[in-house]
Design an enzyme around this catalytic site. Structure first.
Site, PDB file in Angstrom:
ATOM      1  N   GLU A   1      -8.930  11.365  12.578  1.00 50.28           N
ATOM      2  CA  GLU A   1      -8.296  10.565  12.689  1.00 50.28           C
ATOM      3  C   GLU A   1      -7.327  10.619  14.169  1.00 50.28           C
ATOM      4  O   GLU A   1      -6.350  11.721  14.131  1.00 50.28           O
ATOM      5  CB  GLU A   1      -7.287  10.007  11.737  1.00 50.28           C
ATOM      6  CG  GLU A   1      -6.456   8.737  11.861  1.00 50.28           C
ATOM      7  CD  GLU A   1      -6.244   8.128  10.880  1.00 50.28           C
ATOM      8  OE1 GLU A   1      -5.398   6.978  10.972  1.00 50.28           O
ATOM      9  OE2 GLU A   1      -6.442   8.398   9.488  1.00 50.28           O
TER      10      GLU A   1
ATOM     11  N   LYS B   1       0.710  -0.965  -0.198  1.00 53.27           N
ATOM     12  CA  LYS B   1      -0.058   0.055  -0.027  1.00 53.27           C
ATOM     13  C   LYS B   1       0.819   1.288  -0.031  1.00 53.27           C
ATOM     14  O   LYS B   1       1.903   1.278   0.590  1.00 53.27           O
ATOM     15  CB  LYS B   1      -0.951   0.160   1.272  1.00 53.27           C
ATOM     16  CG  LYS B   1      -1.555   1.220   1.363  1.00 53.27           C
ATOM     17  CD  LYS B   1      -2.403   1.206   2.509  1.00 53.27           C
ATOM     18  CE  LYS B   1      -3.269   2.809   2.833  1.00 53.27           C
ATOM     19  NZ  LYS B   1      -3.860   2.840   3.996  1.00 53.27           N
TER      20      LYS B   1
END
Length: 419
Positions: free
Chosen positions: A221, A176
């Site tokens: 977040e 990723k």
């Protein structure tokens, strides 16, 4: 490391006073028109202004230097704190570069902090008596004429970078990578940071509305919170747009069931857990992610909770050391981290600065909260800003869909600009 000289007579004082105040209203209403500091969610948190001390630091030991500087600053302070709760007493706001080794991280000790936790309000002042200011009236918003311009890459070039990243992933080079875009905006009149923060808080109440040294935004977040020995984090990865009516529910179900998004999310959770494990005696990470619903998008979310070890080297780790250990997670960089960071440098074509870096606060007891600087903009002069948005790229990522996701994320801050 650069340490700024005291910026006011109060900065030379070693006296810090915190008093309870039941008259604290809306925290963001207390901020000056510009230059304020903020960490607010659902009306609770901290705001500050003025500079009692300031540190700018970069290099391989940037966070260790910052921690040592904060310890030295707080040692010997004459502190009178009526509350003794997280966020009272001396407080340091920080905005850390995405790459602390190459970029510049900024830490500010405000002259005045106003906070609220669990309904209890307080005022902290350095060198002066704590006095609650009257909320500043917000003048009528002047009409803005905004002009947008591509940042480092235009949309077609950025999609090509995504396609290249997918090829590298398919070739097995990494699992990723998070690729980001920037977008420049300029206005015909000066921008108003406080107005933007108020709009962000109203539109995204479940996010942490932050402002440190010209970087402001609303992040969903939470990278790491430390309260005593308790550690907690909220990991986000995997995103879907919102829709109307039945379409919105369909998109939510598809996100929760998406193999691509769940794989991306698992990589982000695993990277945080692996980084925290050496510091914890217990660490709990739910198997299944939940949905976090915001005004413009949905995310897959996992709340991780642990307890820091009470013995050994891990017991002495402060919050900045812990932040340095977990950052960057796969949520903002990729997996494996070194390979993803190298590919970001090759394909993005821009300096992230403090975008996607840790942002938050730390008090003198070691408690604090740091989120990730997402859904944000860096002010450029009085009438300009640089907006950021990024996406996690994994096997099966579609460049056009990832471009649309960045547009949805840009929209969060564009709404704060445009009203």
């Amino acid at each position: 490391m650069t340490v700024a000289a005291p910026t006011s007579p109060a900065a030379a004082s070693r006296t810090v006073t915190t008093v309870r105040s039941d008259a604290v209203g809306d925290l963001l209403d207390l901020l000056p028109a510009s230059g304020g500091l903020s960490w607010v969610r659902r009306g609770e948190g901290l705001v500050g202004w003025g500079e009692a001390a300031r540190l700018e630091v970069s290099g391989p030991s940037a966070l260790a230097q910052a921690a040592a500087w904060w310890d030295e600053f707080t040692t010997g302070l004459d502190v009178d704190d009526e509350l003794g709760i997280p966020g009272s007493g001396p407080v340091l706001f920080g905005s850390i570069a995405f790459d602390p080794t190459a970029g510049t991280s900024v830490f500010v000790v405000p002259e005045v902090v106003v906070g609220r936790r669990d309904g209890v309000g307080w005022i902290t002042a350095v060198g002066t008596a704590p006095t609650l200011p009257a909320p500043l009236p917000l003048p009528d918003a002047p009409p803005l004429r905004l002009r947008y311009a591509d940042g480092a890459l235009d949309p077609a070039s950025w999609c090509a970078a995504v396609a290249e990243a997918v090829q590298r992933i398919d070739a097995g080079e990494l699992a990723k990578v998070v690729l980001a875009r920037d977008l420049f905006v300029s206005s015909d009149v000066p921008l108003e940071p406080r107005r933007m923060l108020l709009r962000l808080a109203a539109r995204f109440p479940d996010c942490w509305t932050f402002a440190v040294d010209g970087l402001l935004g609303a992040t969903p977040e939470l990278l790491l919170r430390r309260t005593g020995r308790r550690l907690s984090a909220r990991v986000l990865a995997g995103t879907a747009p919102r829709g109307a009516g039945a379409e919105d529910e369909r998109l939510a179900r598809e996100l929760l069931a998406s193999p691509k998004d769940r794989a991306e999310h698992a990589l982000a959770v695993d990277s945080l857990v692996r980084a925290l494990e050496p510091y914890c005696e217990t660490l709990d990470s739910p198997i299944e992610p939940q949905l976090l619903t915001l005004a413009n998008v949905r995310h897959l979310a996992t709340d991780v909770v642990g307890r820091q070890a009470e013995r050994g080297r891990a017991a002495g780790a402060g919050l900045l050391e812990l932040v340095g250990a977990v950052h960057p997670t796969a949520a903002v960089c990729g997996t494996p981290t070194p390979d993803a960071a190298a590919l970001i440098g090759e394909l993005e074509g821009m300096d992230r600065g403090r975008y996607a870096g840790p942002v938050g606060w730390l008090d003198a007891t070691g408690d604090g909260e740091f989120g990730l600087a997402l859904r944000c903009a860096e002010l450029v002069g009085d009438d300009g800003a640089r907006l950021f948005a990024g996406c996690g790229i994994v096997a099966g990522s579609d460049p056009a869909a990832e471009l649309a996701e960045t547009q949805s994320k840009f929209a969060a801050f564009q709404a704060a600009l445009e009203g």
